[in-house]
Design a protein around this motif. Structure first.
Motif, mmCIF file in Angstrom:
data_model
loop_
_atom_site.group_PDB
_atom_site.id
_atom_site.type_symbol
_atom_site.label_atom_id
_atom_site.label_comp_id
_atom_site.label_asym_id
_atom_site.label_seq_id
_atom_site.Cartn_x
_atom_site.Cartn_y
_atom_site.Cartn_z
ATOM 1 N N ILE A 202 -3.455 -2.145 14.118
ATOM 2 C CA ILE A 202 -2.879 -2.016 12.776
ATOM 3 C C ILE A 202 -1.965 -3.199 12.515
ATOM 4 O O ILE A 202 -1.042 -3.459 13.297
ATOM 5 N N ASP A 203 -2.191 -3.898 11.437
ATOM 6 C CA ASP A 203 -1.387 -5.073 11.134
ATOM 7 C C ASP A 203 0.089 -4.704 10.963
ATOM 8 O O ASP A 203 0.421 -3.648 10.437
ATOM 9 N N ARG A 204 0.950 -5.630 11.354
ATOM 10 C CA ARG A 204 2.385 -5.328 11.316
ATOM 11 C C ARG A 204 2.919 -5.172 9.899
ATOM 12 O O ARG A 204 3.987 -4.604 9.693
ATOM 13 N N LEU A 205 2.185 -5.650 8.929
ATOM 14 C CA LEU A 205 2.529 -5.448 7.526
ATOM 15 C C LEU A 205 2.748 -3.971 7.218
ATOM 16 O O LEU A 205 3.625 -3.607 6.440
ATOM 17 N N PHE A 206 1.936 -3.104 7.812
ATOM 18 C CA PHE A 206 2.030 -1.661 7.556
ATOM 19 C C PHE A 206 3.080 -1.001 8.441
ATOM 20 O O PHE A 206 3.660 0.005 8.074
ATOM 21 N N VAL A 207 3.263 -1.590 9.628
ATOM 22 C CA VAL A 207 4.174 -0.984 10.598
ATOM 23 C C VAL A 207 5.629 -1.214 10.171
ATOM 24 O O VAL A 207 6.491 -0.353 10.355
ATOM 25 N N ARG A 208 5.850 -2.364 9.558
ATOM 26 C CA ARG A 208 7.190 -2.797 9.191
ATOM 27 C C ARG A 208 8.009 -1.705 8.489
ATOM 28 O O ARG A 208 9.182 -1.519 8.769
ATOM 29 N N GLY A 209 7.386 -1.003 7.536
ATOM 30 C CA GLY A 209 8.168 -0.052 6.732
ATOM 31 C C GLY A 209 8.034 1.408 7.124
ATOM 32 O O GLY A 209 8.563 2.273 6.428
ATOM 33 N N ILE A 210 7.349 1.703 8.229
ATOM 34 C CA ILE A 210 7.031 3.121 8.501
ATOM 35 C C ILE A 210 8.236 4.031 8.666
ATOM 36 O O ILE A 210 8.123 5.227 8.462
ATOM 37 N N ASP A 211 9.381 3.482 9.043
ATOM 38 C CA ASP A 211 10.553 4.341 9.239
ATOM 39 C C ASP A 211 11.311 4.574 7.935
ATOM 40 O O ASP A 211 12.190 5.415 7.862
ATOM 41 N N THR A 214 7.639 6.072 2.839
ATOM 42 C CA THR A 214 6.681 7.152 3.115
ATOM 43 C C THR A 214 5.244 6.705 2.881
ATOM 44 O O THR A 214 4.332 7.207 3.513
ATOM 45 N N ARG A 215 5.046 5.738 1.969
ATOM 46 C CA ARG A 215 3.686 5.247 1.745
ATOM 47 C C ARG A 215 3.164 4.504 2.968
ATOM 48 O O ARG A 215 2.028 4.667 3.376
ATOM 49 N N ASP A 216 4.006 3.626 3.537
ATOM 50 C CA ASP A 216 3.613 2.907 4.757
ATOM 51 C C ASP A 216 3.326 3.899 5.874
ATOM 52 O O ASP A 216 2.328 3.775 6.595
ATOM 53 N N ALA A 217 4.202 4.902 5.984
ATOM 54 C CA ALA A 217 4.020 5.900 7.036
ATOM 55 C C ALA A 217 2.701 6.651 6.828
ATOM 56 O O ALA A 217 1.952 6.896 7.782
ATOM 57 N N ALA A 218 2.395 6.956 5.572
ATOM 58 C CA ALA A 218 1.154 7.685 5.279
ATOM 59 C C ALA A 218 -0.064 6.815 5.599
ATOM 60 O O ALA A 218 -1.061 7.295 6.151
ATOM 61 N N LEU A 219 0.024 5.533 5.266
ATOM 62 C CA LEU A 219 -1.091 4.626 5.547
ATOM 63 C C LEU A 219 -1.342 4.498 7.046
ATOM 64 O O LEU A 219 -2.490 4.552 7.507
ATOM 65 N N VAL A 220 -0.256 4.321 7.799
ATOM 66 C CA VAL A 220 -0.404 4.174 9.244
ATOM 67 C C VAL A 220 -0.978 5.457 9.851
ATOM 68 O O VAL A 220 -1.889 5.415 10.680
ATOM 69 N N VAL A 239 5.906 -3.791 16.355
ATOM 70 C CA VAL A 239 6.865 -2.705 16.583
ATOM 71 C C VAL A 239 8.202 -3.351 16.953
ATOM 72 O O VAL A 239 8.321 -3.992 17.989
ATOM 73 N N GLU A 240 9.165 -3.222 16.052
ATOM 74 C CA GLU A 240 10.411 -3.967 16.224
ATOM 75 C C GLU A 240 11.607 -3.091 16.534
ATOM 76 O O GLU A 240 12.693 -3.614 16.804
ATOM 77 N N SER A 241 11.485 -1.776 16.433
ATOM 78 C CA SER A 241 12.667 -0.930 16.630
ATOM 79 C C SER A 241 12.299 0.421 17.231
ATOM 80 O O SER A 241 11.144 0.843 17.215
ATOM 81 N N GLU A 242 13.355 1.072 17.704
ATOM 82 C CA GLU A 242 13.225 2.433 18.218
ATOM 83 C C GLU A 242 12.715 3.373 17.116
ATOM 84 O O GLU A 242 11.927 4.279 17.375
ATOM 85 N N ASP A 243 13.142 3.115 15.872
ATOM 86 C CA ASP A 243 12.710 3.959 14.745
ATOM 87 C C ASP A 243 11.207 3.817 14.490
ATOM 88 O O ASP A 243 10.513 4.802 14.240
ATOM 89 N N HIS A 244 10.702 2.583 14.542
ATOM 90 C CA HIS A 244 9.250 2.370 14.430
ATOM 91 C C HIS A 244 8.529 3.186 15.495
ATOM 92 O O HIS A 244 7.559 3.895 15.233
ATOM 93 N N LEU A 245 9.042 3.037 16.709
ATOM 94 C CA LEU A 245 8.404 3.650 17.868
ATOM 95 C C LEU A 245 8.354 5.176 17.732
ATOM 96 O O LEU A 245 7.334 5.810 18.024
ATOM 97 N N LYS A 246 9.469 5.724 17.252
ATOM 98 C CA LYS A 246 9.575 7.177 17.104
ATOM 99 C C LYS A 246 8.472 7.691 16.162
ATOM 100 O O LYS A 246 7.761 8.647 16.484
ATOM 101 N N VAL A 247 8.332 7.033 15.007
ATOM 102 C CA VAL A 247 7.308 7.455 14.038
ATOM 103 C C VAL A 247 5.906 7.320 14.647
ATOM 104 O O VAL A 247 5.073 8.227 14.537
ATOM 105 N N LEU A 248 5.661 6.196 15.306
ATOM 106 C CA LEU A 248 4.331 5.959 15.885
ATOM 107 C C LEU A 248 3.992 7.004 16.950
ATOM 108 O O LEU A 248 2.854 7.463 17.045
ATOM 109 N N ARG A 249 4.983 7.383 17.727
ATOM 110 C CA ARG A 249 4.790 8.446 18.737
ATOM 111 C C ARG A 249 4.395 9.747 18.065
ATOM 112 O O ARG A 249 3.440 10.399 18.463
#
Ligand code: C2E
Ligand code: MG
Ligand code: MG
Ligand code: MG
Length: 274
Positions: A202-211, A214-220, A239-249
């Motif tokens: 998944i391109d980082r463009l989408f990962v950037r805003g997931i935390d 909500t649209r980025d999170a929904a797309l991912v 994946v640049e932060s603990e918050d990104h990681l939490k959502v991805l988990r």
């Protein structure tokens, strides 16, 4: 010689030739000699399995250390290498070098590691490409199952049918394929299911805003479930932060890569990872 003269007269009669094209020309000339002068090297970025927390793969990323230009970003010189065709010999060098480093990893008795290598459109389309991969595997003793070639949707869509044939020929060598920068190219779900790939990045463009978004999170989340429904492993880039990681988990992503874990590293630093 004639080519050089042509360039000189072009410069002479085109006073409007701007700094950008001059810079381009200088870069092109420099890039021609980069391989010979030993100015290219690979950095390696770890990919982390989100279930076990261990390093399961390394992505080889090309670096060019020009004595005067310092570090030139691949975003600047890879397109140039594509245009000039230099990407073909450079790409072969990348592949061989990545496989040689992988041998050092195996010889050190380290755990299983997949090696991921980016392939450019021009390289992929080159008629000799599959044979080059085959030869490099033989010459370096690389276990094919541990090599993943990263391709992009955009390069496959140029000529989908022959791309698929070529992908199958690569799979027949035993290597794996990943779709890089997923979501940024021309995506066609109809083709996606025909591509013999094992992984989506998944391109980082989408990962950037997931935390935060909500649209980025929904797309991912949608890409992860799409990947899983096709039986693919899903990797999140950037994946640049603990918050990104939490959502991805929470979303069940399989593998993560990004500055939160590590920037791309010179080989000795990669070997020193726990
Ligand atoms: P890519 O294949 O999508 O590689 C990931 C890029 O994201 C790398 O940039 C990496 O340094 C960067 N990155 C990783 N984690 C993070 C993060 O958390 N945040 C941010 N902002 N960036 C992160 P790099 O090394 O500059 O490479 C850029 C692109 O150049 C690569 O994108 C790939 O398309 C191309 N490239 C690099 N090496 C090669 C190569 O050997 N051959 C070919 N054909 N292309 C290459
Ligand atoms: Mg990549
Ligand atoms: Mg990518
Ligand atoms: Mg990219």
């Amino acid at each position: 010689r004639a080519k050089e003269d042509g360039r000189n007269s072009y410069q002479l009669y085109q006073p409007a030739m701007n700094a950008r094209s001059l810079e381009h020309l200088a870069l092109e000339t420099a890039l021609h000699g980069a391989l010979k002068r030993d100015e290219l090297l690979l950095h390696f970025q770890p990919l982390i399995d989100l279930e076990t927390g261990t390093v399961v793969a390394a992505e080889a990323l090309l670096r060019w250390c020009h004595p005067e230009l310092d570090l030139v970003s691949p975003a600047d010189f890879i397109p140039l290498a594509e245009e000039t065709g230099l990407i073909v010999p450079i790409g072969e060098w990348v592949l061989r070098n990545a496989c040689e480093h992988h041998r050092a990893w195996r010889e050190a008795g380290r755990g299983e590691l997949r090696m991921m290598v980016n392939i450019s459109a021009r390289q992929f389309r080159d008629d000799a490409f599959v044979d080059v991969v085959d030869r490099v595997l033989q010459e370096t003793g690389m276990p094919p199952a541990l090599l993943t070639l990263e391709v992009t949707e955009t390069m496959l869509m140029d000529d989908v049918d022959s791309s698929i044939v070529r992908m199958h020929r690569l799979r027949a060598l035993g290597v794996n394929l990943a779709l890089d920068d997923f979501g940024t190219g021309y995506s066609s779900l109809a083709y996606l299911k025909r591509f013999p790939i094992e992984e989506l990045k998944i391109d980082r463009l989408f990962v950037r805003g997931i935390d935060r978004n909500t649209r980025d999170a929904a797309l991912v989340a949608a890409i992860i479930s799409l990947g899983h429904s096709l039986g693919l492993r899903v990797v999140a880039e950037g994946v640049e932060s603990e918050d990104h990681l939490k959502v991805l988990r929470e979303q069940g992503c399989d593998v993560a890569q990004g500055f939160h874990f590590s920037v791309p590293l010179a080989w000795p630093a990669f070997m020193a990872l726990g």
